[in-house]
Design a protein around this motif. Structure first.
Motif, PDB file in Angstrom:
ATOM      1  N   PRO A 140       0.888  -1.158   0.376  1.00  0.00           N
ATOM      2  CA  PRO A 140      -0.287   0.131  -0.170  1.00  0.00           C
ATOM      3  C   PRO A 140       0.734   1.171   0.136  1.00  0.00           C
ATOM      4  CG  PRO A 140      -0.054  -0.853   2.296  1.00  0.00           C
ATOM      5  CD  PRO A 140       0.696  -1.896   1.244  1.00  0.00           C
ATOM      6  N   VAL A 141       0.571   2.466  -1.074  1.00  0.00           N
ATOM      7  CA  VAL A 141       1.165   3.560  -0.401  1.00  0.00           C
ATOM      8  C   VAL A 141       0.144   4.016   1.291  1.00  0.00           C
ATOM      9  CG1 VAL A 141       1.357   6.058  -1.346  1.00  0.00           C
ATOM     10  CG2 VAL A 141       0.881   4.322  -3.237  1.00  0.00           C
ATOM     11  N   LEU A 142       1.386   4.477   1.798  1.00  0.00           N
ATOM     12  CA  LEU A 142       0.305   4.254   3.033  1.00  0.00           C
ATOM     13  C   LEU A 142       0.049   6.010   2.727  1.00  0.00           C
ATOM     14  CD1 LEU A 142       2.660   2.789   5.030  1.00  0.00           C
ATOM     15  CD2 LEU A 142       0.087   2.700   4.754  1.00  0.00           C
ATOM     16  N   GLY A 143       0.885   6.888   2.203  1.00  0.00           N
ATOM     17  CA  GLY A 143       1.031   8.440   2.090  1.00  0.00           C
ATOM     18  C   GLY A 143       1.556   9.241   1.237  1.00  0.00           C
ATOM     19  N   ARG A 144       1.553  10.778   1.400  1.00  0.00           N
ATOM     20  CA  ARG A 144       2.904  11.455   0.410  1.00  0.00           C
ATOM     21  C   ARG A 144       2.936  12.582   1.109  1.00  0.00           C
ATOM     22  NH1 ARG A 144       0.100  14.574  -4.764  1.00  0.00           N
ATOM     23  NH2 ARG A 144       1.783  16.621  -5.091  1.00  0.00           N
ATOM     24  N   VAL A 145       4.129  13.111   1.374  1.00  0.00           N
ATOM     25  CA  VAL A 145       5.017  14.053   2.092  1.00  0.00           C
ATOM     26  C   VAL A 145       5.198  15.267   0.967  1.00  0.00           C
ATOM     27  CG1 VAL A 145       7.076  14.494   3.658  1.00  0.00           C
ATOM     28  CG2 VAL A 145       5.892  12.223   3.764  1.00  0.00           C
ATOM     29  N   GLY A 146       4.656  16.264   1.491  1.00  0.00           N
ATOM     30  CA  GLY A 146       4.904  17.305   0.649  1.00  0.00           C
ATOM     31  C   GLY A 146       6.452  17.783   1.004  1.00  0.00           C
ATOM     32  N   TYR A 147       6.586  18.710   0.142  1.00  0.00           N
ATOM     33  CA  TYR A 147       8.310  19.340   0.362  1.00  0.00           C
ATOM     34  C   TYR A 147       8.020  20.014   1.760  1.00  0.00           C
ATOM     35  CZ  TYR A 147      12.560  21.810  -1.012  1.00  0.00           C
ATOM     36  OH  TYR A 147      13.835  22.785  -1.087  1.00  0.00           O
ATOM     37  N   GLN A 153       1.411  17.095   9.974  1.00  0.00           N
ATOM     38  CA  GLN A 153       0.424  16.808   8.450  1.00  0.00           C
ATOM     39  C   GLN A 153       0.467  15.485   8.417  1.00  0.00           C
ATOM     40  OE1 GLN A 153       2.447  20.144   6.787  1.00  0.00           O
ATOM     41  NE2 GLN A 153       0.601  20.168   6.570  1.00  0.00           N
ATOM     42  N   VAL A 154       2.029  14.044   9.003  1.00  0.00           N
ATOM     43  CA  VAL A 154       1.724  12.759   8.241  1.00  0.00           C
ATOM     44  C   VAL A 154       1.396  11.893   9.772  1.00  0.00           C
ATOM     45  CG1 VAL A 154       4.164  13.281   7.960  1.00  0.00           C
ATOM     46  CG2 VAL A 154       4.044  12.274  10.163  1.00  0.00           C
ATOM     47  N   ALA A 155       0.305  12.776  10.680  1.00  0.00           N
ATOM     48  CA  ALA A 155      -0.297  11.939  11.660  1.00  0.00           C
ATOM     49  C   ALA A 155      -1.048  10.615  11.067  1.00  0.00           C
ATOM     50  CB  ALA A 155      -0.668  12.629  12.813  1.00  0.00           C
ATOM     51  N   GLU A 156      -1.936  11.322   9.795  1.00  0.00           N
ATOM     52  CA  GLU A 156      -3.093  10.130   9.994  1.00  0.00           C
ATOM     53  C   GLU A 156      -2.386   8.938   9.500  1.00  0.00           C
ATOM     54  OE1 GLU A 156      -6.510   9.685   6.202  1.00  0.00           O
ATOM     55  OE2 GLU A 156      -5.482  11.496   6.422  1.00  0.00           O
ATOM     56  N   TRP A 157      -1.317   8.355   8.088  1.00  0.00           N
ATOM     57  CA  TRP A 157      -0.551   7.381   7.815  1.00  0.00           C
ATOM     58  C   TRP A 157       0.298   6.911   8.963  1.00  0.00           C
ATOM     59  CZ3 TRP A 157       4.094   7.611   6.943  1.00  0.00           C
ATOM     60  CH2 TRP A 157       5.324   8.687   6.703  1.00  0.00           C
ATOM     61  N   ALA A 158       1.053   7.687   9.688  1.00  0.00           N
ATOM     62  CA  ALA A 158       1.995   7.352  10.862  1.00  0.00           C
ATOM     63  C   ALA A 158       1.253   6.335  11.594  1.00  0.00           C
ATOM     64  CB  ALA A 158       2.709   8.654  10.950  1.00  0.00           C
ATOM     65  N   SER A 159       0.430   7.155  12.217  1.00  0.00           N
ATOM     66  CA  SER A 159      -0.373   6.135  13.387  1.00  0.00           C
ATOM     67  C   SER A 159      -0.135   4.827  12.889  1.00  0.00           C
ATOM     68  CB  SER A 159      -1.095   6.838  13.508  1.00  0.00           C
ATOM     69  OG  SER A 159      -2.394   6.943  13.113  1.00  0.00           O
ATOM     70  N   ARG A 160      -0.861   4.415  11.713  1.00  0.00           N
ATOM     71  CA  ARG A 160      -1.586   3.050  11.153  1.00  0.00           C
ATOM     72  C   ARG A 160       0.037   2.125  11.176  1.00  0.00           C
ATOM     73  NH1 ARG A 160      -3.806   5.692   6.981  1.00  0.00           N
ATOM     74  NH2 ARG A 160      -2.348   4.113   6.074  1.00  0.00           N
TER      75      ARG A 160
END
Length: 235
Positions: free
Chosen positions: A213-220, A226-233
């Motif tokens: 799975p692509v867990l998320g995208r990190v902006g520049y 802003q990474v909390a949603e996917w990082a917590s998983r």
């Protein structure tokens, strides 16, 4: 419970994450720092380990590996910077080549055992490799070999969000699985502010061909919030 049993229990409780990439300069350290900050501000004791680094510089009497220093600061400066990165070399090439330029060799045993000091002091332990998953860390010893020797450890693949990342990401995941390593997820990293037409579709295109799975995208200019949603998983 004796001391050995206590250390074993602590070791089992620590969640290990290996940050690898599809290539060099894809945002591994940036994502690793965001994760370290997120977990630290969530109340976790965070350990960080960069087994070996090249392209280092001197600062006074100290050899500085900038990636390791960034991870250490993001994690709240646990233990010592030397324990974060025990082996450092100067030339901006792969670690085995950088070591040879100094008439040295990368100590393969230390790559593996250098993590030991973090085992009983971390809720989560972030390990950042050098280069891609199949880049060499020592003569005849790849990042993938280190992953196998550090197990159990979850592998997170960082991919630069740009044209060409679909192939690079799929190839990395397929190659990893072929040797018994199944990544826990993929993170797309915007490595520059100047994005091309592929960046908005790379995630969906990768998902068509991979079950990683692509867990998320990190902006520049992303922050740890802003990474909390996917990082917590990940925990």
């Amino acid at each position: 419970m004796n001391q050995s049993e206590t250390q074993s229990a602590s070791h089992q409780q620590a969640r290990r994450l290996f940050i690898s990439g599809t290539d060099t300069d894809v945002g591994k350290t940036f994502v690793g720092c965001l994760l370290a900050e997120h977990f630290r501000y969530s109340g976790k004791q965070v350990g960080v380990y960069k087994p070996v680094a090249s392209d280092c510089r001197t600062e006074g009497d100290e050899i500085i590996a900038e990636d390791a220093q960034s991870l250490w600061i993001a994690a709240g400066k646990p233990r010592t910077l030397k324990e974060v990165c025990p082996q450092k070399f100067f030339a901006p090439v792969a670690p085995p080549q950088a070591a040879r330029a100094e008439n040295k060799t990368v100590d393969q045993t230390q790559l593996v055992r250098g993590i030991d000091c973090w085992n009983d002091q971390s809720d989560v332990l972030i390990v950042e490799g050098a280069g891609g998953l199949f880049s060499p860390l020592a003569d005849g010893f790849l990042n993938a070999d280190l992953v196998k020797q550090l197990g159990p450890i979850d592998v997170l693949i960082i991919a630069a969000n740009r044209l060409g990342t679909i192939h690079q990401t799929l190839a990395t995941c397929i190659a990893a699985k072929s040797i018994g390593i199944t990544p826990i997820g993929i993170v797309l990293s915007d490595v520059t502010k100047s994005l091309d037409q592929s960046t908005e579709e790379n995630e969906s295109e990768i998902a068509k061909y991979s079950d990683v799975p692509v867990l998320g995208r990190v902006g520049y200019d992303e922050t740890h919030d802003q990474v909390a949603e996917w990082a917590s998983r990940l925990l």
